[in-house]
Scaffold this motif. Structure first.
Motif, PDB file in Angstrom:
ATOM      1  N   SER A 129      48.458  92.720  59.276  1.00  0.00           N
ATOM      2  CA  SER A 129      48.040  92.178  57.981  1.00  0.00           C
ATOM      3  C   SER A 129      48.902  91.015  57.513  1.00  0.00           C
ATOM      4  O   SER A 129      48.566  90.348  56.534  1.00  0.00           O
ATOM      5  CB  SER A 129      48.064  93.292  56.925  1.00  0.00           C
ATOM      6  N   SER A 140      38.975  89.423  59.089  1.00  0.00           N
ATOM      7  CA  SER A 140      39.892  90.384  59.712  1.00  0.00           C
ATOM      8  C   SER A 140      39.942  90.220  61.216  1.00  0.00           C
ATOM      9  O   SER A 140      40.874  90.703  61.870  1.00  0.00           O
ATOM     10  CB  SER A 140      39.468  91.812  59.367  1.00  0.00           C
ATOM     11  N   ASN A 143      43.233  88.686  62.068  1.00  0.00           N
ATOM     12  CA  ASN A 143      44.496  89.264  61.581  1.00  0.00           C
ATOM     13  C   ASN A 143      45.133  90.110  62.671  1.00  0.00           C
ATOM     14  O   ASN A 143      45.237  91.334  62.561  1.00  0.00           O
ATOM     15  CB  ASN A 143      44.230  90.118  60.337  1.00  0.00           C
TER      16      ASN A 143
END
Length: 552
Positions: A129, A140, A143
């Motif tokens: 994160s 995402s 990430n």
């Protein structure tokens, strides 16, 4: 400085005739010394074919070209009995083991996902994160980093040995197939974003993608392949190594030709489940060699490539499908083009390549049952529910099992530590209950595995796969060709040879042609490369060099 001729690159969309293209390096290069003080190849290329069973080297051998898999076998050194030394046998674990020479007990990547008992949450192997997407809109999917991997890789050790002058790049449709092999100190790792059709990376590596990646993304190659649909490479009646074209136990639409045109500009992710996903991966690998000048001097570079479409197709259709056979015949041709490109750009004899797999795959249960062989499936959800119901009834403990995953039972320690019944008693009862379930061969309290009545190979593989801070409390062993899954397609993850017997072939610089049937392990790959390169082994290595290759 050089720049890609975008027009030439676009015209050469399918073959990517990269020898005529020119580009700019992503970062200014530190001058490299000539000549090298230690004899090494100019480039090492690691090829991991996701879900490639060992027998695929020979099942389709008569149909392969002379320049692909056959070239590897005939010009290279094949380690015929290479096995994975841990369980469960999943993608992230396999890629990490190949490049670290270690096992999940040490390197910490115990699955694609796992439940962290300390953080009390599910963890994805490469999630991070603290970093964000580079090369596309924020999501995402970007990430990601190697932070969950606890050891160095052979690629890290090459970076250290060359004082960070040798380049390391990872490429795969899957983030985990790119990031984990490339290691902590990589110059770059690129993976495919299904929502946009872009190749992306994260801020762990860079602030923006280099021009050659940005230009490649503009091509939206998936659309070009969708327009071709997916037809068999040869007449369909010649696919005698496979079952009939359509079977009820194959997932998705399973009749040739596979229609793909409906995906144009709508579903870029669908390319993963076609052979073309491998093609665009290897084309990007060629472009990386050109654009980053990999293998162009005497300081060794490393390109880690994972071909992932074989896994998506294998999961959907199984090892005995025409889809699987056609995929490997097409991959063979892709490899022939890739090796020819290496010969031309780096020079035959100047590079070392190895091919292996992260795991194999089981036969589809429906196929096995159709042919009167035992097989079956279980469900993680059903296992957890049944075990909870049993323990609730027996000990009046409410939902003490958090989940079943990765062939492990994970308990809620907040409940087991505070209850009236000792945790050892609960685990003992759970083990005996699991042994009686359909499809279960055995179950063991991992904390007491030395006392378990298991086959030594099973005991060793479970121990190697167990990480004290990340793994569950009970490990269960399923009957052969039983697995966690649905009614169609197949999967992997168990200790059995169909999941753990993998191909391993080295070819090129420093490798003499030949083969061995001596038992070796996936953990031996990294130390073998270390021996060839005269560099340190990764810091969690438990394997040994394959001396049949390294002894001159």
């Amino acid at each position: 400085m050089k720049k890609i001729s975008f027009l030439i690159f676009s015209i050469s969309i399918f073959s990517l005739s990269l020898s005529s293209a020119q580009t700019k390096k992503t970062t200014p290069a530190t001058p490299k010394a000539f000549p090298a003080e230690v004899a090494r190849p100019k480039l090492v290329v690691g090829l991991v074919v996701d879900q490639m069973r060992w027998d695929y080297l020979y099942r389709y051998y008569n149909r392969y070209t002379n320049g692909g898999f056959k070239r590897l076998i005939n010009e290279g050194f094949s380690v015929e009995n290479t096995f994975i030394p841990y369980t469960p046998t999943y993608t992230a674990c396999g890629h990490t083991c190949i490049y670290t020479g270690s096992v999940p007990a040490v390197h910490g990547i115990i699955g694609n996902d796992w439940y962290d008992p300390e953080a009390k949450k599910s963890v994805y192997c490469t999630e991070d994160s603290s970093v964000s997407t580079v090369g596309s809109t924020p999501s995402s999917e970007g990430n990601m980093s190697p932070k969950n991997m606890l050891t160095t890789t052979i690629t890290d050790e090459l970076r250290l040995a060359t004082n960070f002058r040798g380049k390391v790049i990872g490429i795969s449709l899957k983030d985990r197939g790119s990031i984990l092999p490339a290691g902590h100190a990589a110059n770059a790792a690129y993976w495919y974003q299904g929502s946009t059709g872009n190749w992306i990376t994260s801020t762990y590596y860079m602030k923006e993608v280099p021009g050659w990646i940005a230009d490649y993304n503009k091509l939206k190659l998936a659309n070009k392949f969708y327009a071709k649909n997916w037809e068999t490479l040869y007449p369909i009646n010649t696919y005698v190594n496979s079952t009939a074209d359509e079977k009820a136990y194959e997932g998705k639409q399973s009749t040739f030709p596979h229609q793909l045109t409906q995906n144009i500009d709508k579903n870029f992710d669908a390319i993963r489940s076609t052979p073309y996903g491998n093609t665009i991966t290897l084309d990007l690998a060629k472009l990386a060699i050109l654009s980053e000048d990999l293998g162009q001097d005497n300081i060794t570079d490393f390109l880690a490539v994972s071909c992932s479409s074989t896994d998506y197709i294998g999961h959907a259709y199984g090892p005995n499908s025409i889809e699987a056979e056609d995929t490997y015949l097409r991959l063979d041709k892709d490899f022939e083009e890739f090796f020819n490109y290496l010969d031309k750009k780096v020079g035959k004899g100047n590079y070392t390549v190895f091919l292996t797999a992260d795991h194999g795959a089981a036969h589809v249960p429906g196929f096995m049952q159709e042919n009167k062989m035992p097989s079956g499936v279980v469900s993680d959800r059903d296992i957890a529910n049944k075990l909870n119901a049993y323990l609730n009834d027996k000990f009046k403990v409410n939902n003490v099992v958090l989940r079943s995953m990765n062939n492990q039972i994970i308990f809620d320690h907040d409940k087991t530590d505070k209850g009236d019944v000792s945790f050892d008693v609960i685990k003992s009862a759970a083990v005996e209950f699991l042994k009686r379930l359909d499809g279960f061969q055995n179950a063991v309290d991992i904390a007491k595995i030395s006392q378990a009545t298991l086959q030594e190979i099973q005991k060793k593989m479970i121990t190697n796969g167990y990480n004290a801070r990340r793994s569950g409390d009970i490990y269960y062993v399923l009957q052969p060709n039983w697995f966690n899954g649905g009614s169609t397609g197949t999967t992997h993850g168990n200790w059995n040879p169909y999941d753990s017997h993998i191909p391993l072939v080295f070819m090129g610089w420093g490798v003499k042609p030949g083969a061995t049937n001596k038992m070796h392990y996936m953990t031996d790959i990294a130390p073998t490369l270390a021996a060839l390169l005269h560099i340190q082994t990764p810091n969690g290595t438990v394997g040994e060099p394959i001396t049949e290759i390294t002894n001159k």
